[in-house]
Scaffold this motif. Sequence first.
Motif, mmCIF file in Angstrom:
data_model
loop_
_atom_site.group_PDB
_atom_site.id
_atom_site.type_symbol
_atom_site.label_atom_id
_atom_site.label_comp_id
_atom_site.label_asym_id
_atom_site.label_seq_id
_atom_site.Cartn_x
_atom_site.Cartn_y
_atom_site.Cartn_z
ATOM 1 N N PRO A 33 0.803 -1.226 0.000
ATOM 2 C CA PRO A 33 0.000 0.000 0.000
ATOM 3 C C PRO A 33 0.836 1.277 0.000
ATOM 4 N N LEU A 34 1.976 1.252 0.691
ATOM 5 C CA LEU A 34 2.864 2.413 0.662
ATOM 6 C C LEU A 34 3.429 2.643 -0.726
ATOM 7 N N GLN A 35 3.787 1.566 -1.393
ATOM 8 C CA GLN A 35 4.297 1.699 -2.751
ATOM 9 C C GLN A 35 3.232 2.266 -3.676
ATOM 10 N N ASP A 36 1.994 1.851 -3.473
ATOM 11 C CA ASP A 36 0.898 2.361 -4.307
ATOM 12 C C ASP A 36 0.647 3.847 -4.044
ATOM 13 N N MET A 37 0.762 4.262 -2.794
ATOM 14 C CA MET A 37 0.608 5.689 -2.477
ATOM 15 C C MET A 37 1.698 6.513 -3.145
ATOM 16 N N ASN A 38 2.923 6.008 -3.116
ATOM 17 C CA ASN A 38 4.074 6.710 -3.684
ATOM 18 C C ASN A 38 4.137 8.151 -3.185
ATOM 19 N N PRO A 39 4.173 8.348 -1.853
ATOM 20 C CA PRO A 39 4.170 9.715 -1.327
ATOM 21 C C PRO A 39 5.442 10.471 -1.691
ATOM 22 N N GLU A 40 5.290 11.768 -1.870
ATOM 23 C CA GLU A 40 6.458 12.618 -2.128
ATOM 24 C C GLU A 40 7.216 12.887 -0.834
ATOM 25 N N ILE A 41 6.480 12.988 0.277
ATOM 26 C CA ILE A 41 7.071 13.271 1.578
ATOM 27 C C ILE A 41 6.582 12.230 2.576
ATOM 28 N N VAL A 42 7.499 11.695 3.352
ATOM 29 C CA VAL A 42 7.147 10.777 4.438
ATOM 30 C C VAL A 42 7.478 11.461 5.756
ATOM 31 N N LEU A 43 6.484 11.509 6.638
ATOM 32 C CA LEU A 43 6.657 12.116 7.957
ATOM 33 C C LEU A 43 6.449 11.050 9.020
ATOM 34 N N SER A 44 7.544 10.661 9.645
ATOM 35 C CA SER A 44 7.526 9.689 10.734
ATOM 36 C C SER A 44 7.659 10.430 12.058
ATOM 37 N N THR A 45 7.135 9.831 13.116
ATOM 38 C CA THR A 45 7.330 10.412 14.435
ATOM 39 C C THR A 45 8.803 10.443 14.808
ATOM 40 N N HIS A 46 9.569 9.452 14.348
ATOM 41 C CA HIS A 46 10.932 9.255 14.841
ATOM 42 C C HIS A 46 11.992 9.393 13.753
ATOM 43 N N LEU A 47 11.740 10.273 12.791
ATOM 44 C CA LEU A 47 12.705 10.567 11.725
ATOM 45 C C LEU A 47 12.497 12.005 11.282
ATOM 46 N N PRO A 48 13.575 12.727 10.962
ATOM 47 C CA PRO A 48 13.366 14.035 10.351
ATOM 48 C C PRO A 48 12.609 13.874 9.028
ATOM 49 N N PRO A 49 11.956 14.935 8.541
ATOM 50 C CA PRO A 49 11.183 14.823 7.300
ATOM 51 C C PRO A 49 12.002 14.215 6.164
ATOM 52 N N ALA A 50 11.360 13.329 5.426
ATOM 53 C CA ALA A 50 12.004 12.632 4.311
ATOM 54 C C ALA A 50 11.307 13.026 3.022
#
Length: 272
Positions: free
Chosen positions: A211-228
């Motif tokens: 499902p993440l691959q299908d979303m193909n987000p431009e930005i990933v925001l995790s609680t425990h990582l700087p913005p990607a």
Amino acid sequence: MDTHKVGSDTTVLADSLEIPGIGHIPVNAYVLKAGEPVVVDTGLSIADRDFVNALGSVVDPADVRWIWLTHPDRDHTGGIFDLLVAAPRAKVITTFLGAGIMTTERPLPMDRLHFLNPGQSIDVGDRVLDAFRPPLFDNPATVGFYDEKTRICFTSDCFGGPMPTAELAESGHANDLKPEELRQAQLLWATLDSPWVHVVDASKYRATIAPLQDMNPEIVLSTHLPPAVRMTDLMIDTITMAPDSDPFVGPDQAALEQMLASFEPGGMPAAT
């Protein structure tokens, strides 16, 4: 706490914790300035953090309509009750299980809850947010979401990784690390935070990444990582490797005693 924008209408409220021998773990909350503003998690449950005050530099708490609680661990719930007072129209987006876990410490008011399960969506005024279960998680109540309008994916603990410094953890970006450094940090976090990944059927686990691959987000925001930003393929490749990586083994009692012996009674390292 560092506050900075990512994307067109999302702000990071960045904090961190140092874990000896591991690094500086980012602890992020987010503000999504949708038609009905959304706060994603509410920071650390530590007495000297004033989450609502920090939030006020980004949005008037009284305008907040939704508090998306990605899961009810203490590093996600620090300011939730103060925010419920400051944001009287806001409802908490969580699950039946998430609300139940919260009752073991202090229950959320039932009339302020909105239950949302993975696979469901919610309209927040100018966009629809799609809820999903991230591939890696440490709490069964975990629910992240995808904002199709901005192509930002909020993944809770998934994709986390310790940073070498507090500055990088709170004000940096994931691509400040070299790709192999980031990979090792994320694999360490995956095996520390989700140790079950070594004992589940690897093929079934990897199917949850689709499902993440299908979303193909431009930005990933995790609680425990700087913005990607524009790093999704690299990070998906990394978490795909998690079942085959070395399990995390924490310090034992002998290591603890050695650590304590290096400190004086006042808490400072002994002089050498």
